[in-house]
Design a protein around this motif. Structure first.
Motif, short mmCIF file in Angstrom:
data_model
loop_
_atom_site.label_atom_id
_atom_site.label_comp_id
_atom_site.label_asym_id
_atom_site.label_seq_id
_atom_site.Cartn_x
_atom_site.Cartn_y
_atom_site.Cartn_z
N SER A 190 0.83 -1.21 0.00
CA SER A 190 0.00 0.00 0.00
C SER A 190 0.86 1.25 0.00
N TRP A 191 2.00 1.22 0.65
CA TRP A 191 2.92 2.35 0.64
C TRP A 191 3.45 2.59 -0.77
N GLY A 192 3.79 1.53 -1.47
CA GLY A 192 4.27 1.66 -2.85
C GLY A 192 3.21 2.19 -3.79
N ILE A 193 1.98 1.75 -3.62
CA ILE A 193 0.90 2.24 -4.47
C ILE A 193 0.62 3.70 -4.16
N TRP A 194 0.59 4.07 -2.89
CA TRP A 194 0.34 5.45 -2.50
C TRP A 194 1.44 6.37 -3.02
N TRP A 195 2.68 5.93 -2.92
CA TRP A 195 3.80 6.77 -3.31
C TRP A 195 3.77 7.08 -4.82
N SER A 196 3.26 6.15 -5.63
CA SER A 196 3.20 6.38 -7.06
C SER A 196 2.20 7.48 -7.42
N PHE A 197 1.18 7.69 -6.61
CA PHE A 197 0.19 8.74 -6.87
C PHE A 197 0.51 10.04 -6.14
N GLN B 248 3.14 12.19 -6.36
CA GLN B 248 3.59 13.28 -7.21
C GLN B 248 2.46 13.80 -8.08
N ILE B 249 1.57 12.92 -8.52
CA ILE B 249 0.42 13.37 -9.32
C ILE B 249 -0.43 14.32 -8.49
#
Length: 55
Positions: free
Chosen positions: A26-33, A35-36
């Motif tokens: 979940s941390w990896g998924i959150w981190w990808s969004f 910057q957006i």
């Protein structure tokens, strides 16, 4: 070899391993969004790329 099979049958070990897996996924998924959201003009903060890099 018997110690390894008993480790995987331990419910506390399985629960903690699954919890850590979910946390980092979940941390990896959150981190990808992240910057957006930071650079979005309409729904985010509207930061520039330099500001995001500083942050």
């Amino acid at each position: 070899m018997a110690g390894i099979t008993t480790t995987y049958k331990n419910p506390i070990y399985l629960q903690s391993s699954f919890s850590m897996l979910l946390f980092f996924a979940s941390w990896g998924i959150w981190w990808s969004f992240f910057q957006i959201w930071l650079t979005s003009e309409s729904a985010g903060l509207g930061l520039t790329g330099a500001q995001v890099g500083t942050l």
